[in-house]
Design an enzyme around this catalytic site. Sequence first.
Site, PDB file in Angstrom:
ATOM      1  N   GLU A  93      37.488  13.178  -1.876  1.00 45.56           N
ATOM      2  CA  GLU A  93      37.368  12.113  -1.009  1.00 45.56           C
ATOM      3  C   GLU A  93      36.046  12.933  -0.447  1.00 45.56           C
ATOM      4  OE1 GLU A  93      40.510  13.179   1.519  1.00 45.56           O
ATOM      5  OE2 GLU A  93      42.226  11.978  -0.128  1.00 45.56           O
ATOM      6  N   CYS A 108      30.057  11.921   4.547  1.00 49.27           N
ATOM      7  CA  CYS A 108      30.309  13.220   4.900  1.00 49.27           C
ATOM      8  C   CYS A 108      31.525  13.253   3.029  1.00 49.27           C
ATOM      9  CB  CYS A 108      32.374  13.320   5.335  1.00 49.27           C
ATOM     10  SG  CYS A 108      32.740  14.449   5.949  1.00 49.27           S
ATOM     11  N   CYS A 115      41.134  22.434  -1.036  1.00 52.30           N
ATOM     12  CA  CYS A 115      40.467  23.706  -0.794  1.00 52.30           C
ATOM     13  C   CYS A 115      41.702  25.067  -0.720  1.00 52.30           C
ATOM     14  CB  CYS A 115      41.063  23.288   1.268  1.00 52.30           C
ATOM     15  SG  CYS A 115      39.462  24.338   2.035  1.00 52.30           S
ATOM     16  N   CYS A 119      44.097  26.254   6.325  1.00 53.59           N
ATOM     17  CA  CYS A 119      44.187  25.575   7.579  1.00 53.59           C
ATOM     18  C   CYS A 119      45.261  25.026   8.269  1.00 53.59           C
ATOM     19  CB  CYS A 119      42.955  25.162   8.362  1.00 53.59           C
ATOM     20  SG  CYS A 119      41.127  26.964   8.293  1.00 53.59           S
ATOM     21  N   CYS A 122      44.609  20.851   9.033  1.00 52.59           N
ATOM     22  CA  CYS A 122      44.249  19.641   7.832  1.00 52.59           C
ATOM     23  C   CYS A 122      45.052  19.529   6.396  1.00 52.59           C
ATOM     24  CB  CYS A 122      43.321  21.110   7.545  1.00 52.59           C
ATOM     25  SG  CYS A 122      41.873  20.453   6.254  1.00 52.59           S
ATOM     26  N   GLY A 162      37.078  21.205   0.387  1.00 49.38           N
ATOM     27  CA  GLY A 162      36.737  22.429   0.258  1.00 49.38           C
ATOM     28  C   GLY A 162      36.060  23.166   1.401  1.00 49.38           C
ATOM     29  N   SER A 215      33.371  25.635  11.615  1.00 51.31           N
ATOM     30  CA  SER A 215      34.272  25.041  12.344  1.00 51.31           C
ATOM     31  C   SER A 215      35.596  26.325  13.034  1.00 51.31           C
ATOM     32  CB  SER A 215      35.524  24.882  11.047  1.00 51.31           C
ATOM     33  OG  SER A 215      35.272  23.821  10.373  1.00 51.31           O
ATOM     34  N   ASN A 291      42.921  14.846  14.955  1.00 50.36           N
ATOM     35  CA  ASN A 291      43.600  13.079  13.782  1.00 50.36           C
ATOM     36  C   ASN A 291      44.840  12.978  13.774  1.00 50.36           C
ATOM     37  OD1 ASN A 291      44.045  11.184  12.520  1.00 50.36           O
ATOM     38  ND2 ASN A 291      41.520  10.949  11.216  1.00 50.36           N
ATOM     39  N   CYS A 334      39.861  14.699   6.399  1.00 48.45           N
ATOM     40  CA  CYS A 334      40.245  14.505   5.216  1.00 48.45           C
ATOM     41  C   CYS A 334      41.210  15.080   4.273  1.00 48.45           C
ATOM     42  CB  CYS A 334      39.318  16.216   5.305  1.00 48.45           C
ATOM     43  SG  CYS A 334      37.780  15.587   5.848  1.00 48.45           S
TER      44      CYS A 334
END
Length: 348
Positions: A93, A108, A115, A119, A122, A162, A215, A291, A334
């Site tokens: 994406e 982005c 990934c 996390c 995520c 990723g 991050s 989000n 993401c």
Amino acid sequence: MENKVILVGKSIEELESFMIENNQSKYRARQVYNRLYIKPAKDIDSMTDLPVKTREMLKEKTQLCSISIKDKQVSKDGTIKFLFELQDGCCVEAVLMRFDNRANLTACISTQVGCPMGCDFCATAKLGFTRNLDTDEIIQQIFLIQSDTGLKVTNIVYMGQGEPLLNFDSLINSIKIFREHFQVGARRITVSTCGIIPSINKLADLNFQSTLAISLHAPNQEIRETIMPVAKKYKFNGLISALKQYTEKTKRRVTIEYVLMSNINDSVENAKELAAAISKLKSNVNLIVYNQNEKSHYKKPKKEAVQKFKYILEASGKKVTIRLERGNDIDAACGQLSLKMKTQKNCN
């Protein structure tokens, strides 16, 4: 499709050699170059500044990209989410963002399929990890965004699917191509990482002049380890130390990214602890309001908590921004679109 030359990513010298080999002039190479990077063409047929015979040769022996747009969502705020399909059926994406009709357009982009970082908050982590993207697959994301929209991307952020620093060579090669061919300046490129210390040290040795964003998402080892498995290998204090060395070598300020999640890392105490931890680090702070998505139990923080957090950091002397929320009415975070469409099942 097989054995065709991929045009996007070629330098002017490579295009000249190809054109000469196919009984075309160097001038035609410059025309193709312009339609790849300056005014991107949707397809070879749309390169109407080229003679018909040249276009026919190009269609026979080349293709613009090895990836394609599989799906696209457009938000009411102008944010556009792209889902790209790779040759092996995998999908990644990218997001194009514009802010208040400013001239700057930020894309982005992704560096991996899925990934490996895991996390907990995520959406991409739920996809797991399949493979790294090669350099061509990274740069083609920008080409397709530009050719599809007719807009010029001015800023590039490696903050999609990723961990960029685990795909180091392709990352560095793609930045070089973005700078040389797409004419995006080094200071308009940002690389976001979970904190891969050995690769941060390599960037320092390269005197990396784009923006490095970390991050961090926690004010201490204990909280970071619960939401980011990478912290078990690369400890909080070791990361801060590596960042200090990085800023000393490159003379560049780093950006601390901090996703605020309700009752996880958004308290006044958390803000004070973060301020203390980065007090001697040459850095700015970018606060990101979480989000929410249907696959996660984490919650968006209250506006009051966000403002208090910002105030405490600013009072410590840091420049603090709150990232504008974009694409809330589409799957802009993401991994959300890939999860929704379950396209990863097609990946070989």
